[in-house]
Motif scaffolding. Structure first.
Motif, PDB file in Angstrom:
ATOM      1  N   GLY A   1      83.970 -41.889  47.081  1.00  0.00           N
ATOM      2  CA  GLY A   1      84.358 -43.232  47.493  1.00  0.00           C
ATOM      3  C   GLY A   1      85.904 -43.226  47.723  1.00  0.00           C
ATOM      4  N   SER A   2      86.517 -42.342  47.040  1.00  0.00           N
ATOM      5  CA  SER A   2      88.185 -42.472  47.106  1.00  0.00           C
ATOM      6  C   SER A   2      88.493 -41.784  48.417  1.00  0.00           C
ATOM      7  CB  SER A   2      88.847 -41.778  45.999  1.00  0.00           C
ATOM      8  OG  SER A   2      88.585 -40.412  45.978  1.00  0.00           O
ATOM      9  N   ASN A   3      90.017 -41.783  48.362  1.00  0.00           N
ATOM     10  CA  ASN A   3      90.509 -41.192  49.775  1.00  0.00           C
ATOM     11  C   ASN A   3      90.589 -39.547  49.682  1.00  0.00           C
ATOM     12  OD1 ASN A   3      91.652 -41.291  52.101  1.00  0.00           O
ATOM     13  ND2 ASN A   3      93.692 -41.865  51.425  1.00  0.00           N
ATOM     14  N   PHE A   4      90.248 -38.986  48.458  1.00  0.00           N
ATOM     15  CA  PHE A   4      90.405 -37.522  48.356  1.00  0.00           C
ATOM     16  C   PHE A   4      88.737 -37.106  48.110  1.00  0.00           C
ATOM     17  CE2 PHE A   4      93.909 -39.729  46.779  1.00  0.00           C
ATOM     18  CZ  PHE A   4      95.004 -38.838  47.625  1.00  0.00           C
ATOM     19  N   PRO A   5      88.514 -35.581  48.378  1.00  0.00           N
ATOM     20  CA  PRO A   5      87.112 -35.180  48.074  1.00  0.00           C
ATOM     21  C   PRO A   5      87.192 -34.875  46.460  1.00  0.00           C
ATOM     22  CG  PRO A   5      88.408 -33.653  49.619  1.00  0.00           C
ATOM     23  CD  PRO A   5      89.236 -34.901  49.385  1.00  0.00           C
ATOM     24  N   ALA A   6      86.102 -35.255  45.862  1.00  0.00           N
ATOM     25  CA  ALA A   6      86.172 -34.756  44.597  1.00  0.00           C
ATOM     26  C   ALA A   6      85.739 -33.427  44.195  1.00  0.00           C
ATOM     27  CB  ALA A   6      84.859 -35.871  43.856  1.00  0.00           C
ATOM     28  N   ARG A   7      85.004 -32.705  45.233  1.00  0.00           N
ATOM     29  CA  ARG A   7      84.696 -31.386  45.204  1.00  0.00           C
ATOM     30  C   ARG A   7      84.796 -30.885  46.818  1.00  0.00           C
ATOM     31  NH1 ARG A   7      84.842 -26.579  44.972  1.00  0.00           N
ATOM     32  NH2 ARG A   7      83.207 -25.136  44.112  1.00  0.00           N
ATOM     33  N   TYR A   8      85.248 -29.549  46.909  1.00  0.00           N
ATOM     34  CA  TYR A   8      85.105 -29.167  48.276  1.00  0.00           C
ATOM     35  C   TYR A   8      84.681 -27.866  48.180  1.00  0.00           C
ATOM     36  CZ  TYR A   8      85.762 -29.077  53.251  1.00  0.00           C
ATOM     37  OH  TYR A   8      85.521 -29.415  54.730  1.00  0.00           O
ATOM     38  N   LYS A   9      83.949 -27.290  48.833  1.00  0.00           N
ATOM     39  CA  LYS A   9      83.464 -25.832  48.897  1.00  0.00           C
ATOM     40  C   LYS A   9      83.297 -25.176  50.140  1.00  0.00           C
ATOM     41  CE  LYS A   9      81.152 -22.274  47.343  1.00  0.00           C
ATOM     42  NZ  LYS A   9      82.118 -21.101  47.253  1.00  0.00           N
ATOM     43  N   VAL A  10      83.834 -23.838  50.392  1.00  0.00           N
ATOM     44  CA  VAL A  10      83.747 -23.253  51.603  1.00  0.00           C
ATOM     45  C   VAL A  10      83.127 -22.042  51.552  1.00  0.00           C
ATOM     46  CG1 VAL A  10      85.319 -22.197  53.258  1.00  0.00           C
ATOM     47  CG2 VAL A  10      86.054 -24.200  52.142  1.00  0.00           C
ATOM     48  N   ARG A  11      82.415 -21.605  52.267  1.00  0.00           N
ATOM     49  CA  ARG A  11      81.968 -20.298  52.528  1.00  0.00           C
ATOM     50  C   ARG A  11      82.101 -19.756  53.751  1.00  0.00           C
ATOM     51  NH1 ARG A  11      75.850 -18.092  52.973  1.00  0.00           N
ATOM     52  NH2 ARG A  11      76.955 -16.705  54.293  1.00  0.00           N
ATOM     53  N   ALA A  12      82.734 -18.763  53.986  1.00  0.00           N
ATOM     54  CA  ALA A  12      83.341 -18.250  55.218  1.00  0.00           C
ATOM     55  C   ALA A  12      82.402 -17.021  55.462  1.00  0.00           C
ATOM     56  CB  ALA A  12      84.744 -17.652  55.049  1.00  0.00           C
ATOM     57  N   PRO A  13      82.203 -16.507  56.895  1.00  0.00           N
ATOM     58  CA  PRO A  13      81.374 -15.268  57.234  1.00  0.00           C
ATOM     59  C   PRO A  13      81.566 -14.378  56.940  1.00  0.00           C
ATOM     60  CG  PRO A  13      82.596 -16.303  59.117  1.00  0.00           C
ATOM     61  CD  PRO A  13      82.791 -17.200  58.018  1.00  0.00           C
ATOM     62  N   SER A  14      83.115 -13.686  56.683  1.00  0.00           N
ATOM     63  CA  SER A  14      83.419 -12.630  56.434  1.00  0.00           C
ATOM     64  C   SER A  14      83.049 -12.169  54.996  1.00  0.00           C
ATOM     65  CB  SER A  14      84.846 -12.344  56.568  1.00  0.00           C
ATOM     66  OG  SER A  14      85.323 -12.183  57.888  1.00  0.00           O
TER      67      SER A  14
END
Lengths: 139, 393
Positions: free
Chosen positions: B310-323
């Motif tokens: 609920g804050s202005n920043f993500p608490a966790r961010y996860k990325v999965r790229a195709p390569s």
């Protein structure tokens, strides 16, 4: 002007060194040698080995894992040479400032002569940088 | 006894420096080790220190060639989190940018594949025609790469209505270009000999290695996020998923070339259907919760996950790229092939191999370099020449 410097300004062969970049600057560098901009007209050519290079084009924000490799490549480049840091990351980490893998900047590792800012710099910008560089070397 | 050929990790002009260790016996590749992480910039951790708006700019810089796919997945993710539906015009503009990027990325790949085969003309030509797309992107977004167009709830810039005829004209110019490349690949007996049956990835392996995008579609797997989980304006336009069955390098090339037609058609449909209207909802904050976002990048599915407190920043961010998954499939595709084909097969999944590659063959016993990158490239180009002679061209 010494003979070595004079020879350096004639037809610059560049070696491209990506030190953890996002490929933006890298494809724009490649773009410079394709038909629209065609830097090969001026004898500027990308070479596959640092041993053949007059100039190093350094992109990216110098991740920790790359540092020994970058030093190894730099040692192979014949001297005198010029080092051009391309893109905001190579200048001061840009968006990646504060990352745990980017502790040092490119100019902490290599003696950078020229900086080309931009994310990514346009091919026109890089060509202008090379033109200015040659003019400065000739002085 | 097998010899090890290290490829990388320092590839000039490569987006993510990967390190391949090819174990070869004579000409045949028997094993492949893959090492990643040279380009690790800690983006997921950095994202936690950026505001929601800045995260879009940050993920844009994961990959310069897919520089709109990651923001696309990111805003899908944020809109999923906040249950936001962006205005219709914004959705069309987003789809147009995504497809323009697909065209430029696929043309880039065609050029580099040409370079690997010793057809440098193909490289120069495809990059020349790629400039048409770059010009359109520069006009629409203000930058040739890294477009900075997307934000949660809309887009940052409107498409100028007066530009539409000119963009249409540019797209018309692209059609003969695609015909040219399709013809060049289909009619050339040397390319058939070089590409057909080389680096086959079976449908079963494709599923086991979870490959995505054109790599999977060339192996007969019908997956495309644009159809499976429609986002942006894709449900409102008409297009096909290009699928080839063989899984070899030829299918991968044809799959990408045929996708260019689809992309041009999608852009034209979007431009025709677009109506003037609002482009942004001016979202100020996002609620706590979780969100996922997917997007079809030129290389396959991009997946983003976020956790918000609920804050202005993500608490966790996860990325999965195709390569990431596609590169691992090389392990299957390259084994049993010759060294001359290895560079091409590794490039066929489009891991953004750009230009020259540094490869060295090292003799395991005395640890001496015996075959350099230039030699390998020469090997590949010489094979094409021999084929040309054999086919009396």
């Amino acid at each position: 002007m010494s003979l070595k410097i004079q020879a350096l300004t004639r037809s610059i062969w560049v070696y491209h060194l990506a030190t953890g970049s996002c490929n933006n600057c890298d494809i724009e560098i490649l773009d410079c040698i394709t038909p629209r901009f065609d830097l090969e007209r001026f004898g500027i050519q990308l070479v596959g080995s640092p041993c053949h290079a007059d100039a190093l084009l350094v992109t990216g924000n110098m991740t920790t894992k790359n540092i020994p490799r970058v030093k190894a490549v730099y040692e192979q480049v014949p001297k005198p040479n010029v080092i051009i840091a391309i893109g905001t990351c190579a200048l001061d980490h840009g968006m990646f400032d504060g990352s745990y893998t980017s502790r040092v900047k490119v100019d902490d590792i290599l003696p950078v002569d020229f900086y080309v800012p931009g994310c990514p710099p346009k091919p026109e910008g890089m060509i202008a940088a090379v033109a200015k560089l040659i003019a400065q070397l000739r002085q | 006894m097998s010899t090890i050929i290290p490829i990388g990790p320092y590839h000039p002009l490569q987006e993510e420096p990967e390190f391949f260790r090819l174990h070869v016996e004579g000409e045949k590749v028997v094993h492949l080790d893959i090492e990643l992480g040279y380009n690790h910039r800690g983006i997921e951790k950095l994202a936690e220190s950026k505001s929601w708006d800045q995260v879009v700019f940050l993920v844009e810089r994961i990959c310069g060639i897919c520089s709109t796919s990651h923001p696309a997945a990111a805003i899908n993710c944020m809109e999923d989190l906040g249950a936001i539906v962006a205005p219709e015009r914004a959705q069309y503009i987003r789809a147009i940018i995504c497809e323009l990027e697909r065209i430029h990325s696929h043309l880039l790949w065609v050029g580099l594949a040409g370079h690997f085969l010793g057809y440098n003309t193909v490289w120069m030509w495809s990059w020349k025609y790629r400039e048409i797309v770059c010009d359109v992107l520069e006009k629409v977004t203000g930058n040739r790469q890294s477009y900075a167009m997307f934000k949660a709830g809309g887009v940052r810039r409107d498409l100028d209505q007066d530009d539409i005829p000119w963009i249409m004209e540019s797209m018309d110019k692209m059609k003969p270009v695609v015909d040219l490349f399709r013809g060049a690949v289909m009619d050339d007996p040397v390319l058939h000999a070089r590409l057909k049956g080389v680096g086959c990835l079976s449908a079963e392996d494709a599923i086991n290695y979870a490959v995505v995008g054109p790599t999977a579609r060339a192996s007969g797997i019908r997956i495309d996020v644009r159809k499976d989980d429609p986002y942006f304006a894709y449900p409102w336009v008409d297009f096909d998923i290009v699928v080839y069955e063989e899984g070899d390098v030829y299918s991968k090339a044809m799959c990408r070339i045929d996708e260019l037609y689809q992309s041009v058609s999608i852009i034209e449909q979007c431009l025709k259907k677009m109506k003037p209207g609002p482009i942004d909802l001016n979202i100020k904050e996002l609620p706590p919760g979780e969100g996922i976002g997917r997007a079809e990048a030129p290389r396959g599915e991009v997946f983003h996950y976020t956790l918000s407190d609920g804050s202005n920043f993500p608490a966790r961010y996860k990325v999965r790229a195709p390569s990431y998954t596609n590169i691992l499939s090389n392990e299957k595709a390259v084994i049993g092939e010759t060294v001359a084909d290895a560079a091409l097969i590794l490039a066929a999944v489009d891991p953004c191999y750009c230009c020259t590659e540094r490869l060295t063959v090292i003799d395991e016993e005395n640890n001496k370099s015996v075959l350099g990158q230039a030699d390998l490239l020469k090997l590949s180009q010489a094979k094409t020449e021999t084929l040309m002679k054999r086919l009396s061209l």
